[in-house]
Design a protein around this motif. Sequence first.
Motif, PDB file in Angstrom:
ATOM      1  N   GLY A 137     106.895 -29.631 -68.060  1.00 43.06           N
ATOM      2  CA  GLY A 137     106.423 -29.625 -69.503  1.00 43.06           C
ATOM      3  C   GLY A 137     106.744 -28.361 -70.246  1.00 43.06           C
ATOM      4  O   GLY A 137     107.186 -28.190 -71.283  1.00 43.06           O
ATOM      5  N   MET A 138     106.151 -27.389 -69.714  1.00 42.17           N
ATOM      6  CA  MET A 138     106.096 -26.068 -70.276  1.00 42.17           C
ATOM      7  C   MET A 138     106.347 -25.079 -69.326  1.00 42.17           C
ATOM      8  O   MET A 138     105.952 -25.287 -67.985  1.00 42.17           O
ATOM      9  CB  MET A 138     104.685 -25.714 -70.796  1.00 42.17           C
ATOM     10  CG  MET A 138     104.407 -26.423 -72.240  1.00 42.17           C
ATOM     11  SD  MET A 138     102.874 -25.882 -73.079  1.00 42.17           S
ATOM     12  CE  MET A 138     101.860 -26.080 -71.919  1.00 42.17           C
ATOM     13  N   LEU A 139     106.745 -24.026 -69.570  1.00 39.84           N
ATOM     14  CA  LEU A 139     106.934 -22.831 -68.958  1.00 39.84           C
ATOM     15  C   LEU A 139     105.412 -22.464 -68.242  1.00 39.84           C
ATOM     16  O   LEU A 139     104.446 -22.120 -69.148  1.00 39.84           O
ATOM     17  CB  LEU A 139     107.481 -21.486 -69.478  1.00 39.84           C
ATOM     18  CG  LEU A 139     107.391 -20.275 -69.018  1.00 39.84           C
ATOM     19  CD1 LEU A 139     108.225 -20.269 -67.801  1.00 39.84           C
ATOM     20  CD2 LEU A 139     107.833 -19.141 -70.075  1.00 39.84           C
ATOM     21  N   PRO A 140     105.386 -22.308 -66.963  1.00 41.39           N
ATOM     22  CA  PRO A 140     103.976 -21.686 -66.504  1.00 41.39           C
ATOM     23  C   PRO A 140     103.576 -20.483 -67.116  1.00 41.39           C
ATOM     24  O   PRO A 140     104.188 -19.574 -67.260  1.00 41.39           O
ATOM     25  CB  PRO A 140     103.862 -21.739 -64.972  1.00 41.39           C
ATOM     26  CG  PRO A 140     105.280 -22.579 -64.701  1.00 41.39           C
ATOM     27  CD  PRO A 140     106.115 -22.575 -66.009  1.00 41.39           C
ATOM     28  N   SER A 141     102.214 -20.271 -67.741  1.00 39.57           N
ATOM     29  CA  SER A 141     101.961 -19.207 -68.289  1.00 39.57           C
ATOM     30  C   SER A 141     101.924 -17.787 -67.637  1.00 39.57           C
ATOM     31  O   SER A 141     102.213 -17.016 -68.111  1.00 39.57           O
ATOM     32  CB  SER A 141     100.334 -19.361 -68.938  1.00 39.57           C
ATOM     33  OG  SER A 141      99.619 -19.509 -67.856  1.00 39.57           O
ATOM     34  N   SER A 142     101.549 -17.825 -66.123  1.00 34.64           N
ATOM     35  CA  SER A 142     101.806 -16.787 -65.556  1.00 34.64           C
ATOM     36  C   SER A 142     103.562 -16.242 -65.513  1.00 34.64           C
ATOM     37  O   SER A 142     103.553 -15.204 -64.807  1.00 34.64           O
ATOM     38  CB  SER A 142     101.322 -16.818 -64.110  1.00 34.64           C
ATOM     39  OG  SER A 142     101.808 -17.973 -63.128  1.00 34.64           O
ATOM     40  N   CYS A 143     104.194 -16.914 -65.732  1.00 29.67           N
ATOM     41  CA  CYS A 143     105.827 -16.639 -65.700  1.00 29.67           C
ATOM     42  C   CYS A 143     106.305 -16.171 -67.104  1.00 29.67           C
ATOM     43  O   CYS A 143     107.608 -15.884 -67.180  1.00 29.67           O
ATOM     44  CB  CYS A 143     106.593 -17.760 -64.923  1.00 29.67           C
ATOM     45  SG  CYS A 143     106.358 -18.090 -63.270  1.00 29.67           S
TER      46      CYS A 143
END
Length: 266
Positions: A69-75
Amino acid sequence: MAKPVLLFLLSLVVTSHATCPRDSNNVRNQENQIHLLRPITGAAGRNIPEIDCLSWRLAVETYNLRNWGMLPSSCEDYVGHYMLGKQYRKDCEAVADVAIEYAKSLKLSGNGKEIWVFDIDETTLSNLPYYARSDVQFGALPYNATRFDEWVATGDAPAVPAVLRLYKTVLALGIKPVFLSGTKEKLRQSRISNLNKAGYRKWEKLILKGQNEPHSSVEYKSNKRTELVEAGYIIVGNIGDQWSDLIGTNVGNRTFKVPDPMYFIS
């Protein structure tokens, strides 16, 4: 092509500077970092094991990781650094080089029916000035259709230089470009203006998505390519940033994918 590349980079740097400040030391350090991910849950409730962001991007590009769904925030920092840095440009150029070599090898029929299908977003035009914004964060925040449509309506997306080079080669060879996009039909004039401004000034068809089209991008694009084939066109090439641009029916004689780790369209 040095001038278009320079303009492309300048437009991204100016737009992104406030949200992605990096000094030279930080950039060098980031190049050698392993960006670890927390375990995340996919659409089917399955746990995706902890991996580094480079491996995550590889999984995305090879279609091993799907329906995210979304880019992982840590990336976010890793992807931002990649998209605004040299490697993304090199990767796009490598794709264009192979596509151009293939296009030049083709023996055309001479009847003017050979076409090359181009996606628009993150393929012919770059939305990086939008995705670098603090309210988007390279896809780490939820997609907002209203905000994205407002960006598209500005008509300010720069060309992806490598794909513009491919487009010009295709034209010179006598292959007709066809733009096939999930862009909403109501934004047609903005898209035409933007394409022209970015250097795409001639095409056989510009196909945009109407209200009654299938929700699935694979189904929508398959249907439109089938209509082209049934009208007598021969799809000799097809380029996009999403796997949904390149799978389904009547994908063409050969497909090419440019990188995009910012979002996934099914």
